[in-house]
Design a protein around this motif. Structure first.
Motif, mmCIF file in Angstrom:
data_model
loop_
_atom_site.group_PDB
_atom_site.id
_atom_site.type_symbol
_atom_site.label_atom_id
_atom_site.label_comp_id
_atom_site.label_asym_id
_atom_site.label_seq_id
_atom_site.Cartn_x
_atom_site.Cartn_y
_atom_site.Cartn_z
ATOM 1 N N VAL A 180 40.212 34.091 17.794
ATOM 2 C CA VAL A 180 39.726 34.046 19.180
ATOM 3 C C VAL A 180 38.853 32.813 19.400
ATOM 4 O O VAL A 180 37.966 32.515 18.610
ATOM 5 N N MET A 181 39.144 32.084 20.479
ATOM 6 C CA MET A 181 38.401 30.851 20.774
ATOM 7 C C MET A 181 37.887 30.856 22.198
ATOM 8 O O MET A 181 38.515 31.402 23.098
ATOM 9 N N SER A 182 36.770 30.173 22.388
ATOM 10 C CA SER A 182 36.214 30.028 23.728
ATOM 11 C C SER A 182 36.617 28.661 24.281
ATOM 12 O O SER A 182 36.618 27.670 23.562
ATOM 13 N N THR A 183 36.998 28.608 25.551
ATOM 14 C CA THR A 183 37.391 27.331 26.166
ATOM 15 C C THR A 183 36.428 27.011 27.310
ATOM 16 O O THR A 183 35.665 27.882 27.756
ATOM 17 N N ALA A 184 36.488 25.772 27.786
ATOM 18 C CA ALA A 184 35.610 25.366 28.894
ATOM 19 C C ALA A 184 35.815 26.289 30.093
ATOM 20 O O ALA A 184 34.860 26.679 30.765
ATOM 21 N N GLY A 185 37.070 26.662 30.348
ATOM 22 C CA GLY A 185 37.378 27.538 31.479
ATOM 23 C C GLY A 185 36.693 28.894 31.364
ATOM 24 O O GLY A 185 36.353 29.518 32.370
ATOM 25 N N ASP A 186 36.488 29.357 30.127
ATOM 26 C CA ASP A 186 35.800 30.632 29.935
ATOM 27 C C ASP A 186 34.298 30.480 30.134
ATOM 28 O O ASP A 186 33.619 31.403 30.582
ATOM 29 N N ARG A 187 33.784 29.295 29.762
ATOM 30 C CA ARG A 187 32.327 29.117 29.794
ATOM 31 C C ARG A 187 31.804 28.824 31.199
ATOM 32 O O ARG A 187 30.703 29.228 31.546
ATOM 33 N N ILE A 188 32.623 28.116 32.017
ATOM 34 C CA ILE A 188 32.181 27.791 33.375
ATOM 35 C C ILE A 188 32.507 28.971 34.276
ATOM 36 O O ILE A 188 33.659 29.255 34.537
ATOM 37 N N GLN A 189 31.476 29.670 34.730
ATOM 38 C CA GLN A 189 31.714 30.880 35.524
ATOM 39 C C GLN A 189 31.160 30.767 36.936
ATOM 40 O O GLN A 189 31.422 31.618 37.771
ATOM 41 N N ASP A 190 30.414 29.704 37.198
ATOM 42 C CA ASP A 190 29.690 29.659 38.469
ATOM 43 C C ASP A 190 30.373 28.825 39.543
ATOM 44 O O ASP A 190 29.869 28.716 40.640
ATOM 45 N N ARG A 191 31.505 28.207 39.219
ATOM 46 C CA ARG A 191 32.176 27.342 40.201
ATOM 47 C C ARG A 191 33.666 27.632 40.202
ATOM 48 O O ARG A 191 34.224 27.996 39.172
ATOM 49 N N PRO A 192 34.334 27.403 41.372
ATOM 50 C CA PRO A 192 35.795 27.518 41.356
ATOM 51 C C PRO A 192 36.367 26.437 40.426
ATOM 52 O O PRO A 192 35.890 25.304 40.426
ATOM 53 N N LEU A 193 37.360 26.795 39.654
ATOM 54 C CA LEU A 193 37.896 25.830 38.683
ATOM 55 C C LEU A 193 38.536 24.630 39.363
ATOM 56 O O LEU A 193 38.574 23.544 38.802
ATOM 57 N N SER A 194 39.010 24.831 40.608
ATOM 58 C CA SER A 194 39.621 23.699 41.299
ATOM 59 C C SER A 194 38.569 22.617 41.558
ATOM 60 O O SER A 194 38.899 21.455 41.734
ATOM 61 N N GLU A 195 37.282 23.013 41.609
ATOM 62 C CA GLU A 195 36.211 22.029 41.796
ATOM 63 C C GLU A 195 35.851 21.329 40.496
ATOM 64 O O GLU A 195 35.452 20.174 40.482
ATOM 65 N N SER A 205 39.943 32.945 43.974
ATOM 66 C CA SER A 205 39.574 31.559 43.682
ATOM 67 C C SER A 205 40.817 30.691 43.555
ATOM 68 O O SER A 205 40.726 29.495 43.311
ATOM 69 N N SER A 206 41.981 31.309 43.709
ATOM 70 C CA SER A 206 43.224 30.556 43.592
ATOM 71 C C SER A 206 43.515 29.833 44.906
ATOM 72 O O SER A 206 43.575 30.449 45.976
ATOM 73 N N LEU A 207 43.696 28.516 44.845
ATOM 74 C CA LEU A 207 43.983 27.747 46.058
ATOM 75 C C LEU A 207 45.273 28.216 46.707
ATOM 76 O O LEU A 207 45.409 28.230 47.923
ATOM 77 N N ARG A 208 46.248 28.558 45.857
ATOM 78 C CA ARG A 208 47.525 29.034 46.387
ATOM 79 C C ARG A 208 47.326 30.340 47.163
ATOM 80 O O ARG A 208 47.784 30.471 48.305
ATOM 81 N N ARG A 209 46.633 31.300 46.571
ATOM 82 C CA ARG A 209 46.445 32.579 47.269
ATOM 83 C C ARG A 209 45.595 32.390 48.521
ATOM 84 O O ARG A 209 45.855 33.012 49.552
ATOM 85 N N GLN A 210 44.580 31.532 48.445
ATOM 86 C CA GLN A 210 43.745 31.278 49.626
ATOM 87 C C GLN A 210 44.593 30.696 50.754
ATOM 88 O O GLN A 210 44.490 31.131 51.901
ATOM 89 N N ALA A 211 45.444 29.729 50.433
ATOM 90 C CA ALA A 211 46.265 29.087 51.461
ATOM 91 C C ALA A 211 47.293 30.074 52.024
ATOM 92 O O ALA A 211 47.535 30.117 53.233
#
Ligand SMILES: NCc1[nH]cc(CCC(=O)O)c1CC(=O)O
Length: 309
Positions: free
Chosen positions: A42-57, A130-136
């Motif tokens: 099991v590994m941690s990635t940047a995407g797992d660690r950043i929780q406070d912003r939308p990933l598209s940002e 937080s998905s741009l596709r679903r939002q659109a």
């Protein structure tokens, strides 16, 4: 094969773990391997660690994959299990997606707090995604609805829904099924109205190019129709560049030796949407995806992809 010792790399989210365990089970069953010959790392990635912003940002490619791919390239693990839809179209040199497990239901699910159907949401309701596709897509069909950014794993999102932070949310049916949480689904959305992300619902296995031992172990796990569909969808995405800021949908279906594809690109506010269809022989899967991308780009006009970035 009794002495095989295999290390499977994965993220640590409940969904990622479910997918890694599914892959381990398939490898064991197919090759008659003992349980302790396959280890899940099991590994941690940047995407797992950043929780406070939308990933598209946050931007950048491979937020959920980089650390895992480094381990794969280094030989610390032998294969990596991912959700196909989280995989960038360009992989690090020396790695490839060598097998795809049979696709689960690719559709998006709507989960309503008080209503069963998306169309029953009251005027001015709030949905979280937080998905741009679903939002659109939701803005396109229901411009009255307010969309709030909604991150976190499946459990976190459902908790926020239960607390009343939003009136509804969207999750991939496949992920909910793999977590044994199908029962939370209010409605499965029609892919012609609410098309899924390229790759949605398919587990991708990444390995080193030319690793004959792993190729032999993975070959029987590779589901042909899924592999063909994903080849088409990923070619579509690749030609559109797949910038993290572009709402892109695409789904290919295989029937016998024929493939049919539907794709869509949208502006983030859903005000403009361009749809495209393609079909042909499964032998031309990549070309069908690339060609559909070129046609939808021509339809959208120059500058569409960069008009809001
Ligand atoms: N970006 C997160 C992610 N990546 C894959 C899935 C679902 C499982 C799949 O599509 O295979 C999800 C969660 C979601 O969209 O509900």
């Amino acid at each position: 094969m009794q002495t095989a010792s295999l290390k499977i790399g994965t993220r640590g989210s409940p969904l990622a773990l479910a997918q890694a365990h599914e892959t381990k089970r398939r490898l064991k069953d197919t090759h008659g391997l003992a349980d302790d010959t396959i280890e899940i790392v099991v590994m941690s990635t940047a995407g797992d660690r950043i929780q406070d912003r939308p990933l598209s940002e946050v931007g950048g490619k491979g937020l959920f994959t980089q650390e895992i791919e480094e381990s794969l390239s280094d030989g610390r693990i032998d294969l990596a299990v991912h959700s196909s839809k989280d995989m960038p179209t360009v992989l690090p040199e020396g790695l490839h997606l060598s097998a795809f497990l049979e696709r689960e239901d690719p559709r998006d699910a709507f989960i309503g707090r008080d209503v069963k159907r998306l169309t029953d949401l009251p005027e001015g309701a709030t949905v979280g995604s937080s998905s741009l596709r679903r939002q659109a897509l939701i803005r396109r069909i229901r411009p009255d609805i307010t969309v709030v950014n909604f991150r976190g794993n499946v459990e976190t999102r459902l908790r926020k829904l239960g607390e009343g932070q939003v009136d509804g949310t969207f999750l991939a049916c496949a992920g909910l099924k793999r977590l044994g949480m199908e029962h939370v689904i209010s409605e499965l959305l029609d892919p012609t109205l609410f098309p899924p992300a390229p790759g949605q619902g398919a587990i991708a296995i990444e390995s080193r190019i030319g690793d004959a031992r792993i190729d032999a172990l993975l070959a029987p796990l590779d589901h042909r129709d899924t592999h063909v569909a994903l080849t088409c969808e990923r070619a579509f995405l690749a030609r559109l560049d797949g910038s993290c800021r572009t709402p892109i949908a695409g789904l290919a279906k295989v029937s016998g030796d024929q493939l049919s594809f539907s794709g869509m690109i949208l502006t983030p506010d859903g005000g403009e949407a361009h749809e495209v269809q393609g079909e042909g022989s499964i032998a031309d899967a990549a070309a069908i995806g690339t060609d559909a991308a070129e046609r939808v780009l021509a339809q959208a006009g120059p500058g569409f992809l960069s008009s809001w970035s």
